[in-house]
Design an enzyme around this catalytic site. Structure first.
Site, PDB file in Angstrom:
ATOM      1  N   ASN A   1       0.893  -1.202  -0.212  1.00 57.06           N
ATOM      2  CA  ASN A   1      -0.217  -0.075  -0.064  1.00 57.06           C
ATOM      3  C   ASN A   1       0.855   1.152   0.108  1.00 57.06           C
ATOM      4  O   ASN A   1       0.477   2.296  -0.656  1.00 57.06           O
ATOM      5  CB  ASN A   1      -0.887  -0.046   1.049  1.00 57.06           C
TER       6      ASN A   1
ATOM      7  N   ASN B   1      -6.881   4.492   7.796  1.00 57.32           N
ATOM      8  CA  ASN B   1      -6.474   3.289   7.674  1.00 57.32           C
ATOM      9  C   ASN B   1      -7.208   2.421   6.539  1.00 57.32           C
ATOM     10  O   ASN B   1      -8.214   2.881   6.161  1.00 57.32           O
ATOM     11  CB  ASN B   1      -7.115   2.548   8.935  1.00 57.32           C
TER      12      ASN B   1
ATOM     13  N   HIS C   1      -8.552  -0.973   5.267  1.00 55.51           N
ATOM     14  CA  HIS C   1      -8.895  -2.197   5.825  1.00 55.51           C
ATOM     15  C   HIS C   1      -9.267  -3.019   4.502  1.00 55.51           C
ATOM     16  O   HIS C   1     -10.170  -2.683   3.921  1.00 55.51           O
ATOM     17  CB  HIS C   1      -9.840  -2.058   6.869  1.00 55.51           C
TER      18      HIS C   1
ATOM     19  N   GLU D   1     -10.614   5.804  18.397  1.00 53.46           N
ATOM     20  CA  GLU D   1     -10.014   4.865  19.599  1.00 53.46           C
ATOM     21  C   GLU D   1     -10.549   3.395  19.406  1.00 53.46           C
ATOM     22  O   GLU D   1      -9.915   2.695  20.184  1.00 53.46           O
ATOM     23  CB  GLU D   1     -10.580   5.398  20.859  1.00 53.46           C
TER      24      GLU D   1
ATOM     25  N   ASP E   1     -11.256  -0.538  13.782  1.00 52.80           N
ATOM     26  CA  ASP E   1     -11.931  -0.486  12.307  1.00 52.80           C
ATOM     27  C   ASP E   1     -13.279   0.148  12.619  1.00 52.80           C
ATOM     28  O   ASP E   1     -14.123  -0.106  12.025  1.00 52.80           O
ATOM     29  CB  ASP E   1     -12.165  -1.926  12.137  1.00 52.80           C
TER      30      ASP E   1
ATOM     31  N   ALA F   1      -8.463  -3.342  -5.253  1.00 53.68           N
ATOM     32  CA  ALA F   1      -9.367  -2.306  -4.321  1.00 53.68           C
ATOM     33  C   ALA F   1      -8.486  -1.458  -3.460  1.00 53.68           C
ATOM     34  O   ALA F   1      -8.371  -0.206  -3.580  1.00 53.68           O
ATOM     35  CB  ALA F   1     -10.122  -3.125  -3.436  1.00 53.68           C
ATOM     36  N   GLU F   2      -7.630  -1.964  -2.531  1.00 50.88           N
ATOM     37  CA  GLU F   2      -6.842  -1.130  -1.500  1.00 50.88           C
ATOM     38  C   GLU F   2      -6.065  -0.226  -2.551  1.00 50.88           C
ATOM     39  O   GLU F   2      -5.746   0.877  -1.994  1.00 50.88           O
ATOM     40  CB  GLU F   2      -5.924  -2.068  -0.868  1.00 50.88           C
TER      41      GLU F   2
END
Ligand code: GRF
Length: 200
Positions: free
Chosen positions: A13, A106, A108, A146, A149, A178-179
């Site tokens: 990534n 992030n 995922h 916090e 995900d 995708a990522e």
């Protein structure tokens, strides 16, 4: 936009971000820091190849309290506008989330809220998707809070599951189709005002 990328593993990534910057698919941004908790992360080699400043704080050598304070110190010395978790395994310490609220994203490897939360990382996500028999999976870029995900979803992209998929084959397709597409897109949007920072 000054970007810090946090990595723990292979860094595909991170490489997608580097490639997108070179191709002009991300404008008005610069990766000023690559941070890893894992000295062996191949992602650090990718940073080195691009002469990107890299810092490693081996999580195994510190307790959580020390790790949290070191991470915060390093970030405050660099003061990035955006922090990108790209295959970063540790949970981001609350102090860091608070100090950079709305500025941490992030990637995922599933369509959140499916197959996410504690224990769902890397290949385990794809094993669960195949076990459940979903026909569509994909990846999600979300804000980091916090929780695990649990932050606001910013972008998702679907990927078809094939009948003869193995976890490795599915992981490869989700990463490549995708990522590696949506993470650079979100960074570009943040760098060019299509997503306002801090994200609320
Ligand atoms: C991959 O499983 C990816 O889905 C997740 O972290 C793992 C490593 O990614 N985001 P990378 O190759 O280190 O970017």
């Amino acid at each position: 936009l000054s970007v810090a990328v946090m990595v723990s593993g292979g860094g595909t990534n991170l490489q997608a971000l580097i490639n997108a910057l070179k191709a002009g698919d991300i404008k008005n941004a610069c990766i000023d820091l690559v941070f890893s908790d894992n000295e062996a992360a191949y992602a650090l080699k990718r940073a080195e190849a691009e002469n990107i400043k890299k810092i490693c704080v081996p999580a195994k050598k510190y307790n959580e309290y020390e790790f949290e304070n070191l991470m915060l110190k390093i970030l405050d010395e660099n003061r990035p506008d955006l922090i990108v978790l790209a295959g970063f395994l540790p949970k981001v310490p609350d102090k860091v989330v608070q100090s950079y609220r709305g500025r941490i994203i992030n990637i995922h490897p599933s369509l959140i809220p499916s197959f996410c939360g504690k224990g769902f990382y890397g290949i385990k996500v794809h094993e669960a998707a195949l076990k459940r028999g979903v026909k569509i999976t994909g990846a999600t870029v979300h804000l980091v809070d916090e929780g695990i995900d649990s932050g606001k979803i910013l972008m998702q992209k679907t990927v078809e599951v094939k009948d003869d998929d193995t976890p490795l084959l599915l992981q490869k397709r989700v990463m490549e189709e995708a990522e590696h597409i949506i993470l650079p897109k979100v960074v570009n949007m943040a760098a060019n005002g299509d997503i306002r920072l801090p994200i609320v």
